[in-house]
Design an enzyme around this catalytic site. Structure first.
Site, PDB file in Angstrom:
ATOM      1  N   GLU A  13       0.430  -5.215   5.930  1.00 51.88           N
ATOM      2  CA  GLU A  13       1.314  -5.018   7.083  1.00 51.88           C
ATOM      3  C   GLU A  13       0.495  -4.579   8.287  1.00 51.88           C
ATOM      4  O   GLU A  13       0.136  -3.406   8.405  1.00 51.88           O
ATOM      5  CB  GLU A  13       2.409  -3.972   6.789  1.00 51.88           C
ATOM      6  CG  GLU A  13       3.442  -4.441   5.793  1.00 51.88           C
ATOM      7  CD  GLU A  13       4.641  -3.498   5.653  1.00 51.88           C
ATOM      8  OE1 GLU A  13       4.782  -2.563   6.472  1.00 51.88           O
ATOM      9  OE2 GLU A  13       5.439  -3.708   4.716  1.00 51.88           O
TER      10      GLU A  13
ATOM     11  N   GLU B 246       4.980   0.452  -0.610  1.00 51.46           N
ATOM     12  CA  GLU B 246       4.644   1.710   0.077  1.00 51.46           C
ATOM     13  C   GLU B 246       5.070   2.947  -0.721  1.00 51.46           C
ATOM     14  O   GLU B 246       5.427   3.963  -0.138  1.00 51.46           O
ATOM     15  CB  GLU B 246       5.296   1.748   1.476  1.00 51.46           C
ATOM     16  CG  GLU B 246       4.688   0.775   2.436  1.00 51.46           C
ATOM     17  CD  GLU B 246       5.151   0.973   3.883  1.00 51.46           C
ATOM     18  OE1 GLU B 246       6.084   1.754   4.117  1.00 51.46           O
ATOM     19  OE2 GLU B 246       4.561   0.332   4.766  1.00 51.46           O
TER      20      GLU B 246
END
Ligand SMILES: *[C@@H]1O[C@H](CO)[C@@H](O)[C@H](O)[C@H]1NC(C)=O
Ligand SMILES: *[C@@H]1O[C@H](CO)[C@@H](O)[C@H](O)[C@H]1NC(C)=O
Ligand SMILES: *[C@@H]1O[C@H](CO)[C@@H](O)[C@H](O)[C@H]1NC(C)=O
Ligand SMILES: *[C@@H]1O[C@H](CO)[C@@H](O)[C@H](O)[C@H]1NC(C)=O
Ligand SMILES: *[C@@H]1O[C@H](CO)[C@@H](O)[C@H](O)[C@H]1NC(C)=O
Ligand SMILES: *[C@@H]1O[C@H](CO)[C@@H](O)[C@H](O)[C@H]1NC(C)=O
Ligand SMILES: *[C@@H]1O[C@H](CO)[C@@H](O)[C@H](O)[C@H]1NC(C)=O
Length: 842
Positions: free
Chosen positions: A255, A186
């Site tokens: 995710e 991320e």
């Protein structure tokens, strides 16, 4: 070579490449193309789930992974937690819950693949994002950017992990289960804060990963500028609109949140399965081929592993497997049916390009039609309006915010909003009727009153207020800040204390005089307190406490903590800033230095006893022993009567507790409408309650005899009200209508002339070897109410309970057809349903 052996070879080759063989978690080559990951030459639809190995015990790994496989997963995803694997520079640790090689092998033995997210940044609400503390003290270091010191350390750890996996033959090319790896994590969300150094770091991280030569593809999640050949992947509640940064890359979702994490002082987030299933179905409908649930099993932040600030000990995440490893129903079952339904479409999804059809506003279909056959997804993405759509010669009813799956473009096998799975009555927590509670009221407690303030043994002085993390190096949650104030005569003054986080206790002349704390979104706080100073010397001591180091955000690694300003108002007739005076410090508390949590101190004379157990007492340690309730299942400690602290069982920390911190009184919805876009604040429960009262004790941490329980209580509680809880069974229920689709497993294409009409059925099943021992409700007709609170409607077949009992009692699982043929038809013309409530127990 004779004919026979030639034929044998063909059969052998067929077995090698048949689906069954592939599903063994063995692969030799993994590549990708625009559609999917390609494993041994075949494009695959893959379901994956996050399970972090240290968040449960090695004893539980096989069971959790077995339940994941049964739930329809192909892949297990985990981060790698650098701070526990390399606690001191160059000293590695891979034991117990941190035995990464063993974990990967357990997944392999179960026949599943592994996605290894090496990072090394882990996020994960894990202490310091998984970075070791020593990294912070390397002179000149800057984390996660173009910085020689950081890059050297990162490369060295990456190499360590990759070589560890290679040495154990765990990459797919070596016959191992690892089919995918991740570098960074991320970073795209924070890259802006690192300027040109950030952009260069992304390129460096990518090329460093590729050079490690794992022979499996690498991903970067939430990283639009991921350089080739790294696949940029999507993280989010929905990923249907995501497209990778190159047409050569497949659409991967790393995710997909099954719920959300929990923080002390907050209500409990949950995500309705109808919406979660909708998001997953939409992803595959729109060309996705690999999807990972974050978390499939969340588990527990044992010890001081929780990230911060103020992340709770439970990392349950409302995941399909709950914190204790039980199936969360109906989530687990409904998703399993979804996975089976999508798998029935696999060969069309990976080969055909979808044709988009609009059926009107917010009504759309994606048809995967090629020479081999046809599969369709019909979606109603409207938040409120149900609809009927005409497709392929039929009319289909689509509830709002739902997707129907038609593996033959004809029959609906699954609709995301239609939950026919068994549910668990109450919650899936331990707090329901079928549990045993062991009270610790009458056990003999001993205690130790902790020294308030610094002691000569461990203290040091320094000018001014020190930053906490730099001072404690995270060796402890606690830092004492101590000073003294001398006044000529008794007087009242105001003390104003400012802290960057996370909580603090103020003591004046060893008496508790104030308490302050922040929250997960803003850890800073102030303590403003009127205090009385005695004539002469007065001690002013602050115990500053951390609840997990920051783990997220740009430059999170240098987010400071601790007391930064102390002002005394009224002292010497003026406002006095004593921040820059000389302070005395102590890292850790008295009881920590005495190692009262350790088994070796069990019989220490330090422990006091007596007829009156001190309760509501700050800075106290409690000790007792208990016999674990019988059974094989996990245990929990109900700490609702306690304040804030940490607990240990047989020397193992079961985590920080803080039941005294109540969540806001408003913002909860007991029945959250799954329709419409979800976010982490949409569906909350437990308003005005502690975030967490139950604390997981793994069964493998207790023994059949006496078990030592130690608590370090900081603000005051009553240990005599603690209970040890375990489940002794389950209350389950289900309701299925005559018109619901039959079980996914019985599906046959409608073109198959051999297929008979298959009736829907109620499926009930117990866990942990329990059996259905009573049927408390059963009605075929129009039963009213919800699971757990069913009652008879106006239409009722007779003798339903005995029929259900006959098929279910004494069995671990049973399936009862929902049909008038079985129960008779009490009201012709009406659509009937079967509702059942049952109890599983030993
Ligand atoms: C990468 O792996 C291949 C085969 O697995 C090997 O031939 C090659 O030497 C390796 N390169 C490096 C730099 O390790
Ligand atoms: C699938 O393609 C075939 C052949 O082109 C066509 O006859 C059929 O109508 C298509 N089915 C759907 C549902 O679009
Ligand atoms: C869909 O069709 C059914 C059967 O004709 C009808 O009862 C129902 O009202 C329709 N629903 C909507 C939202 O149009
Ligand atoms: C401090 O050190 C002395 C000498 O080593 C020891 O006797 C005493 O118990 C220590 N006190 C504490 C509070 O640890
Ligand atoms: C903490 O220590 C680091 C490394 O020694 C230093 O760079 C940093 O400025 C210190 N931070 C604070 C807030 O004191
Ligand atoms: C007050 O107490 C502190 C800490 O015990 C001590 O260092 C200081 O000398 C004392 N001052 C006076 C004036 O007694
Ligand atoms: C606990 O003690 C605090 C102050 O010491 C007091 O305000 C509070 O009422 C006490 N609570 C209970 C439950 O006795």
């Amino acid at each position: 070579m004779g004919r026979f052996s030639f034929g044998f070879l063909i059969i052998f080759a067929f077995l090698m490449f048949s689906d069954e063989f592939i599903e063994n978690g063995i692969a030799s080559s993994v590549t990708y193309d625009s559609k999917a990951l390609v494993i041994d030459g075949q494009r695959r639809i893959l379901f994956s789930g996050s399970i972090h190995y240290p968040r449960t015990t090695p004893e539980m790994w096989p069971e959790i992974i077995r339940k994941s496989k049964e739930g329809g997963l192909d892949v297990i995803e985990t981060y790698v937690f650098w701070n526990y694997h390399e606690p001191e520079k160059g000293q590695y640790y891979f034991e117990g819950r941190f035995d990464l090689v063993k974990f990967v092998k357990v997944v392999q033995e179960a026949g599943l693949y592994v996605h290894l997210r090496i990072g090394p940044y882990a996020c994960a609400e894990w202490n310091y994002g998984g970075f070791p503390m020593w990294l912070h003290f390397i002179p000149g270091i800057q984390f996660r950017t173009t910085n020689r010191q950081f890059q050297e350390a990162m490369e060295s750890f990456l190499t360590k992990i990759v070589n560890l996996m290679k040495d154990e033959n765990l990459f797919a090319s070596q016959g191992g289960p690892i089919i995918l790896a991740q570098i960074e994590n991320e970073y795209g969300n924070v890259e802006w804060a690192y300027g040109i150094g950030g952009a260069l770091y992304v390129k460096w991280a990518a090329s460093t990963a590729v050079a490690l030569n794992t022979s499996v593809p690498w991903v970067m999640c939430s990283q639009e500028d991921a350089p080739d050949p790294i696949i940029n992947t999507c993280n989010g509640f929905y990923c249907d609109t995501f497209t990778p940064n190159s047409p050569t890359k497949p659409k991967i979702w790393t995710e997909g949140y099954t719920g959300w994490f929990l923080s002390f002082g907050y209500a409990i987030p949950y995500r309705p399965v109808e919406d979660l299933a909708f998001s997953v179905a939409r992803f595959f409908e729109t060309g996705g081929t690999f999807q990972n649930y974050y978390m499939y099993f969340g588990g527990t932040n044992f010890g001081r592993t929780a990230g911060g600030p103020l992340i709770a000990t439970s990392y349950d995440y409302d995941a399909p497997l709950d914190e204790y490893g039980f199936l969360r129903q109906p989530k687990w079952n409904h998703l399993r049916d979804l996975h089976s339904s999508i798998k029935l479409c696999e060969k069309y999804l990976v080969n055909a390009d979808p044709t988009y059809i609009s059926f009107g506003t917010n009504l759309e279909g994606h048809i995967y039609n090629d020479s081999a056959g046809c599969a369709a997804f019909l979606a109603n993405i409207d938040h409120t309006s149900d609809a009927n759509v005409s497709f392929n010669g039929d009319t289909y009813f689509l509830p709002a915010w739902s997707v129907s799956i038609l593996p033959d473009c004809k029959k609906v096998i699954f609709n995301t909003a239609k939950v026919v799975s068994q549910k668990t009555i109450g919650d899936s927590s331990h707090e329901h009727k079928v549990s045993s509670q062991l009270s610790l009221a009458s056990t003999s407690w001993e205690w130790y009153l902790e020294e308030v303030g610094t002691s000569n043994n461990y203290s040091f002085t320094a000018p001014g207020l020190l930053e906490q993390i730099n001072t404690t190096k995270d060796a402890s949650d606690y830092l004492w800040y101590s000073t003294s104030i001398n006044v000529k005569e008794e007087k009242e003054v105001y003390v104003h204390i400012k802290s960057l986080g996370h909580a603090a206790l103020l003591f004046v002349n060893k008496e508790l005089s104030g308490l302050g704390y922040g929250n997960h979104d803003d850890a800073s706080f102030t303590i403003d307190q009127l205090i009385t100073l005695d004539q002469g010397n007065n001690s002013l001591e602050i115990l500053s406490m951390m609840i997990g180091l920051q783990n997220y955000g740009p430059w999170f690694d240098i987010v400071p903590a601790g007391i930064y300003s102390v002002i005394v108002d009224g002292f010497m007739q003026s406002v006095h800033d004593i921040s820059s005076g000389v302070w005395t410090y102590q890292v850790g508390t008295d009881g920590e230095h005495l190692e009262l949590d350790k088994l070796k101190q069990e019989n220490s004379p330090l422990w006091a006893s007596g007829s009156k157990l001190p309760t509501n007492q700050t800075l106290i340690w409690y000790k007792t022993s208990f016999t674990a309730p019988k059974g094989a299942g996990p245990l929990a400690l109900n700490l609702a009567s306690m304040g804030k602290g940490q607990a240990w069982v047989n020397g193992q920390s079961i985590g920080r507790y803080w039941p005294a911190y109540l969540s806001p009184a408003t913002g909860c919805t007991e029945s959250c409408d799954y329709r419409g876009t979800y976010d982490s604040n949409k569906c909350l429960k437990g308003c005005g309650q502690p975030a967490q009262t139950l604390y997981h004790i793994p069964r493998s941490w207790v023994n059949p005899g006496q078990n030592l329980l130690v608590l370090h209580e900081e603000i005051g509680g009553d240990p005599s009200k603690i209970t040890v809880v375990t489940k002794t069974g389950q209350e389950i229920c289900a309701q299925v209508s005559e018109l619901d689709p039959p079980p996914v497993g019985s599906w046959k294409p409608s073109a198959d002339t051999m297929s008979k009409h298959v009736t829907p059925s109620i499926r009930l099943s117990c866990e942990q070897g329990w059996r259905i021992n009573s049927v408390s409700f059963a009605s075929f007709g129009n039963p009213k109410g919800q699971c757990g609170k069913f009652s008879h409607g106006t239409c009722n077949a007779e003798g339903v309970i005995p029929i259900v009992q006959k098929e279910c009692l004494g069995h671990e699982s049973c399936s009862v057809a929902v049909s008038s043929l079985k129960f008779g038809d009490p009201c012709p013309g009406l659509t009937k349903s079967l509702a059942v409530e049952a109890v599983c127990s030993e």
